[in-house]
Write an enzyme that holds these catalytic residues in place. Structure first.
Site, PDB file in Angstrom:
ATOM      1  N   SER A 163       1.103  -0.852   0.070  1.00 33.34           N
ATOM      2  CA  SER A 163       0.358   0.381  -0.650  1.00 33.34           C
ATOM      3  C   SER A 163       1.256   1.629  -0.039  1.00 33.34           C
ATOM      4  O   SER A 163       1.454   1.064   1.221  1.00 33.34           O
ATOM      5  CB  SER A 163      -0.615  -0.238   1.405  1.00 33.34           C
ATOM      6  OG  SER A 163      -1.762   0.934   1.641  1.00 33.34           O
ATOM      7  N   LYS A 191      -3.156   4.635  -2.616  1.00 31.14           N
ATOM      8  CA  LYS A 191      -3.895   5.586  -2.130  1.00 31.14           C
ATOM      9  C   LYS A 191      -4.276   7.156  -2.533  1.00 31.14           C
ATOM     10  O   LYS A 191      -3.372   7.131  -3.266  1.00 31.14           O
ATOM     11  CB  LYS A 191      -3.456   6.248  -0.672  1.00 31.14           C
ATOM     12  CG  LYS A 191      -2.682   4.777   0.332  1.00 31.14           C
ATOM     13  CD  LYS A 191      -4.260   4.963   1.091  1.00 31.14           C
ATOM     14  CE  LYS A 191      -3.852   3.910   1.960  1.00 31.14           C
ATOM     15  NZ  LYS A 191      -4.785   2.634   2.916  1.00 31.14           N
ATOM     16  N   ASP A 216      -7.004   2.697  -3.533  1.00 27.89           N
ATOM     17  CA  ASP A 216      -7.703   3.051  -2.212  1.00 27.89           C
ATOM     18  C   ASP A 216      -8.690   4.682  -1.595  1.00 27.89           C
ATOM     19  O   ASP A 216      -7.155   4.986  -1.043  1.00 27.89           O
ATOM     20  CB  ASP A 216      -6.948   2.194  -0.782  1.00 27.89           C
ATOM     21  CG  ASP A 216      -7.662   2.386   0.652  1.00 27.89           C
ATOM     22  OD1 ASP A 216      -8.856   2.777   0.634  1.00 27.89           O
ATOM     23  OD2 ASP A 216      -7.424   1.597   1.512  1.00 27.89           O
ATOM     24  N   GLU A 241     -11.108   0.889  -3.790  1.00 30.71           N
ATOM     25  CA  GLU A 241     -11.396   0.341  -2.293  1.00 30.71           C
ATOM     26  C   GLU A 241     -11.575   1.898  -1.220  1.00 30.71           C
ATOM     27  O   GLU A 241     -11.601   2.902  -1.480  1.00 30.71           O
ATOM     28  CB  GLU A 241     -10.362  -0.361  -1.638  1.00 30.71           C
ATOM     29  CG  GLU A 241     -10.351  -0.532   0.366  1.00 30.71           C
ATOM     30  CD  GLU A 241      -8.968  -0.862   0.295  1.00 30.71           C
ATOM     31  OE1 GLU A 241      -8.079  -1.076  -0.180  1.00 30.71           O
ATOM     32  OE2 GLU A 241      -8.556  -0.734   1.387  1.00 30.71           O
ATOM     33  N   ASP A 266     -13.332  -1.729   2.383  1.00 29.25           N
ATOM     34  CA  ASP A 266     -12.744  -1.505   3.719  1.00 29.25           C
ATOM     35  C   ASP A 266     -13.824  -1.215   5.063  1.00 29.25           C
ATOM     36  O   ASP A 266     -14.573  -2.091   5.736  1.00 29.25           O
ATOM     37  CB  ASP A 266     -11.434  -1.314   3.785  1.00 29.25           C
ATOM     38  CG  ASP A 266     -10.570  -1.000   4.971  1.00 29.25           C
ATOM     39  OD1 ASP A 266     -10.789  -1.031   6.118  1.00 29.25           O
ATOM     40  OD2 ASP A 266      -9.548  -0.533   4.546  1.00 29.25           O
ATOM     41  N   LYS A 290      -9.724  -6.802   8.357  1.00 28.54           N
ATOM     42  CA  LYS A 290      -9.071  -6.309   9.170  1.00 28.54           C
ATOM     43  C   LYS A 290      -9.336  -7.132   9.864  1.00 28.54           C
ATOM     44  O   LYS A 290     -10.387  -6.495  10.686  1.00 28.54           O
ATOM     45  CB  LYS A 290      -8.874  -5.054   9.094  1.00 28.54           C
ATOM     46  CG  LYS A 290      -8.315  -4.061   7.996  1.00 28.54           C
ATOM     47  CD  LYS A 290      -7.695  -2.708   8.273  1.00 28.54           C
ATOM     48  CE  LYS A 290      -7.119  -2.400   7.002  1.00 28.54           C
ATOM     49  NZ  LYS A 290      -6.833  -0.663   7.094  1.00 28.54           N
ATOM     50  N   GLY A 318      -4.049  -3.943   5.927  1.00 25.52           N
ATOM     51  CA  GLY A 318      -3.239  -3.663   7.389  1.00 25.52           C
ATOM     52  C   GLY A 318      -3.448  -2.444   7.625  1.00 25.52           C
ATOM     53  O   GLY A 318      -4.395  -1.561   7.179  1.00 25.52           O
TER      54      GLY A 318
HETATM   55  O1  OSB Z   1      -7.488   1.633   4.393  1.00 23.34           O
HETATM   56  O2  OSB Z   1      -5.855   0.040   4.551  1.00 23.34           O
HETATM   57  C1  OSB Z   1      -6.338   0.921   4.486  1.00 23.34           C
HETATM   58  C2  OSB Z   1      -2.806   2.168   6.801  1.00 23.34           C
HETATM   59  C3  OSB Z   1      -3.470   2.645   7.781  1.00 23.34           C
HETATM   60  C4  OSB Z   1      -5.143   2.825   8.462  1.00 23.34           C
HETATM   61  C5  OSB Z   1      -6.414   2.090   6.996  1.00 23.34           C
HETATM   62  C6  OSB Z   1      -5.153   1.655   5.685  1.00 23.34           C
HETATM   63  C7  OSB Z   1      -3.448   1.772   5.826  1.00 23.34           C
HETATM   64  C8  OSB Z   1      -3.106   0.912   4.911  1.00 23.34           C
HETATM   65  C9  OSB Z   1      -1.990   0.844   5.184  1.00 23.34           C
HETATM   66  O3  OSB Z   1      -3.603   1.087   3.654  1.00 23.34           O
HETATM   67  C10 OSB Z   1      -1.555  -1.120   4.700  1.00 23.34           C
HETATM   68  C11 OSB Z   1      -0.289  -1.806   5.077  1.00 23.34           C
HETATM   69  O4  OSB Z   1      -0.718  -1.624   6.720  1.00 23.34           O
HETATM   70  O5  OSB Z   1       0.994  -1.786   4.743  1.00 23.34           O
HETATM   71 MG    MG Z   2      -8.208   0.285   3.326  1.00 17.35          MG
END
Ligand code: OSB
Ligand code: MG
Length: 402
Positions: A163, A191, A216, A241, A266, A290, A318
């Protein structure tokens, strides 16, 4: 190294005889002490999403001690209520004042018993999940099984993606994409937010016509932005996402009906009931699971089973976890329904040094091995934890009466 991976004890049962998840009611386990600890780890580089940027992670660890074993879990809440309403502070309060007493009150029979006790308290899924994770590590150790075996995992290795946060320039992002593709990651997730979306995605896709690419938005768009989201249809994305509000299902169904690209939810999927409703409404075609967001293994397994039964792909999300949360994610992603690469990167993607030994590594073909040794399958680096601990509290059984 303070935990010997081979010393986890006791009752090894023949996995071929009893299927892993059919064994409820088998064990009685008295948790004697709960330790909650916050540890600050610097990130290798800032991580920016549509809701803000962070340059360190306050890691919230939970350990349970009982019957001579120690089990570890992680509460994935952030310091500020941006991704969700939970924070490190709310989780500490809810664990200390409600969840820990419920857990310590009498011996636990199984995961179902634990989640039933927690279900008496509304919300606070990340706090609940932290304790469930630690309990499952204990249970796995007491049975001499890996976490993956305990939950019915079938994969010896899992496929992973990365990500990539919002960067200061497009050139910087393109360098990151090249860097992580070279490391073997099987899928790139970008992102996005208004102003950092169509042009950026277009350029990444132009340079890499064949990679698995997803975006995302972390709720950065409104239903009125539908035509803007439609502009993303040209880039053969694996998924978009969480484009809309964190708790929305209805408007996502409208967006999904207007797009070929699958929507993945998510934030909106906080329970198996919400997952079922999302699928009934047509709000998404893919679900990111998650463990923290959904309140623990019990709910994560239920969502997996629901989606597996319906042929809906799931993948493991994650939360910039330390190695402890990461190890649990690896176990979860070893279930058969996790058919898309997860956001489970190498420890070194975020941290110069992780709290587990060895750290999580990603192979040149984008796989992470699923540990086969008992419990988490990683040792905890207690010296490193101690050196970086900001706060630690111990909650003991004698403080409470059932
Ligand atoms: O939306 O998936 C998400 C990290 C913090 C909060 C939300 C998200 C994320 C990530 C990182 O996309 C995923 C990772 O741990 O590598
Ligand atoms: Mg997400």
């Amino acid at each position: 190294m303070q935990r010997d991976l081979l010393s986890c004890a006791a009752m090894k049962i023949d996995a071929a005889v009893v299927s892993p998840r059919a064994r409820s009611g088998f064990d009685q386990f008295q948790v004697e002490q709960i330790e909650v600890r916050t540890v600050r780890l610097r990130l290798n580089e800032p991580f920016e999403t549509s809701f803000g940027s962070i340059d360190s992670r306050l890691i919230f660890l939970v350990s349970l001690i009982g019957e001579g074993l120690t089990g570890w879990g992680e509460v994935v809440a952030a310091e500020e209520p941006r991704y969700s309403y939970e924070t490190v502070g709310t989780a500490r309060h809810v664990i200390r004042d409600y969840l820990a007493p419920a857990m310590l009150a009498r011996p636990l029979t199984d995961l179902e018993d634990l989640s039933a006790r927690f279900a008496l308290f509304r919300g606070h899924n990340m706090a609940k999940a932290g304790l469930e994770l630690a309990y499952m590590d204990l249970l796995a150790q007491s049975r001499g099984e890996s976490l993956s075996q305990l939950i019915g995992g079938t994969r010896p290795a899992i496929a992973v993606g990365v990500s990539l946060g919002i960067q200061s320039t497009l050139e910087q992002l393109l360098r990151r994409v090249d860097q992580y593709l070279a490391l073997g990651y099987q899928r790139i997730k970008l992102k996005i937010k208004p102003g950092w979306d169509v042009d950026v995605v277009s350029e990444v896709r132009r340079r890499h016509p064949d990679i698995l690419l997803s975006v995302d938005a972390n709720s950065a768009y409104r239903l009125e932005d539908l035509s803007h989201l439609q502009a993303l249809e040209d880039f053969d994305l694996l998924m978009i996402e969480q484009p809309l509000d964190h708790d929305d299902l209805v408007d996502h169904a409208k967006v999904q009906a207007a797009l070929r690209t699958p929507i993945c939810l998510d934030e909106s999927i906080t329970s198996v009931r919400r997952a079922r409703q999302a699928l009934d409404l047509g709000s998404c075609q893919i679900i990111n699971i998650k463990i923290g967001r959904v309140g623990g293994y019990s709910e994560a397994l239920a969502i997996h089973d629901l989606c597996y039964g319906k042929g809906i792909p799931v993948w493991c999300g994650g939360m910039l976890e330390s190695g402890i949360g990461r190890a649990h994610n690896i176990a979860l992603a070893s279930l058969p329904g996790f058919t898309l690469p997860g956001d489970i990167s190498a420890s070194s993607r975020y941290f110069a040094r992780d709290v587990i030994v060895p750290p999580v590594t990603v192979s040149a073909n984008g796989l992470v091995d699923v540990p086969q040794s008992c419990g988490l399958g990683f040792a905890i680096d207690l010296d490193y934890l101690s050196a970086n601990t900001e706060n630690v509290e111990r909650i003991k059984i004698k403080n409470f009466t059932a």
